[in-house]
Scaffold this active site. Structure first.
Site, mmCIF file in Angstrom:
data_model
loop_
_atom_site.group_PDB
_atom_site.id
_atom_site.type_symbol
_atom_site.label_atom_id
_atom_site.label_comp_id
_atom_site.label_asym_id
_atom_site.label_seq_id
_atom_site.Cartn_x
_atom_site.Cartn_y
_atom_site.Cartn_z
ATOM 1 N N HIS A 160 46.687 -76.287 31.107
ATOM 2 C CA HIS A 160 47.831 -76.936 31.746
ATOM 3 C C HIS A 160 47.832 -78.426 31.406
ATOM 4 O O HIS A 160 46.775 -79.042 31.239
ATOM 5 C CB HIS A 160 47.758 -76.735 33.262
ATOM 6 C CG HIS A 160 48.996 -77.134 33.985
ATOM 7 N ND1 HIS A 160 49.275 -78.443 34.312
ATOM 8 C CD2 HIS A 160 50.043 -76.401 34.444
ATOM 9 C CE1 HIS A 160 50.434 -78.498 34.944
ATOM 10 N NE2 HIS A 160 50.923 -77.274 35.038
ATOM 11 N N GLU B 161 55.214 -75.574 27.873
ATOM 12 C CA GLU B 161 55.355 -76.564 28.940
ATOM 13 C C GLU B 161 55.884 -77.868 28.332
ATOM 14 O O GLU B 161 55.109 -78.655 27.781
ATOM 15 C CB GLU B 161 53.980 -76.780 29.585
ATOM 16 C CG GLU B 161 53.980 -77.646 30.812
ATOM 17 C CD GLU B 161 52.561 -77.880 31.334
ATOM 18 O OE1 GLU B 161 52.448 -78.435 32.434
ATOM 19 O OE2 GLU B 161 51.588 -77.528 30.642
#
Length: 206
Positions: free
Chosen positions: A96, A168
């Site tokens: 992430h 992302e």
């Protein structure tokens, strides 16, 4: 191949055990709205046991937000794939942007995590994406390719079947800039091309 659609919610560092339990109960009451999706909830580690019980025999899958690549050892503050498996997790987020940029996690470390998760039959949700400065410098493909290839470097084609890639667009988070469907589709197409070149079209289309 029929592509499975996944909707994963990353709760980050939000919700106490009591709050997580109450939210899950309310969420399950609305599950009909998510027909045709594999729904995954990734709460803080402290809420995993109570949500394992709440989600038992429901279509909602449990996920975690991070993992260490070692099975056990002197790694203060970390959690292993075996522990997450025991807690009922099916998915684990790795790479992430907050882990990469705040905690300086490298793509090489992410790749080791991905391999460990696959060895425990847990599905990694591998996050890739570029920052605003990288996008403006025309480095989108370069950055995404490096993160992707380092993330999958240790996998066999069979292991890659369980892999989930999450694009992302870090450049669109808190910057006032919006990512359009066309922006995402362009990067996702590139990701599928890279997966196909390494593992074959069947894996890339999954």
């Amino acid at each position: 191949m029929n592509r499975m659609l996944i909707a994963a919610g990353n709760w980050k560092m939000h919700k106490t055990i009591e709050e997580a339990s109450a939210y899950a109960e309310a969420f399950l009451a609305r599950m009909r709205e998510f027909h045709g999706l594999e729904v995954v909830i990734c709460p803080p580690f402290t809420a995993l046991p109570v949500l394992r019980d709440r989600l038992y025999r429901t279509p909602v899958r449990l996920g975690a937000q991070n993992v260490h690549w070692e099975v056990q050892g002197a790694f203060t503050g970390e959690i292993s794939a075996r522990m997450l498996q025991e807690l009922g997790c099916r998915y684990v987020i790795v790479g992430h942007s907050e882990r990469r940029h705040i905690f300086r996690e490298t793509s090489e470390e992410v790749g080791r995590k991905v391999k460990t998760l696959c060895s425990f039959r847990l599905s990694p949700i591998l996050c890739v994406g570029e920052t605003l400065s990288e996008r403006e410098a025309g480095k989108t493909r370069e950055v995404v390719q490096e993160q992707l290839l380092q993330g999958i470097v240790h996998l066999t084609p069979e292991e890659a079947q369980s892999l989930v890639i999450a694009y992302e667009p870090v450049w669109a988070i808190g910057t006032g800039r919006a990512s359009t469907p066309q922006d995402a589709e362009e990067v996702i197409r590139f990701i599928r091309e890279e997966l196909a070149s390494r593992f074959g079209q069947e894996v890339a289309s999954g």
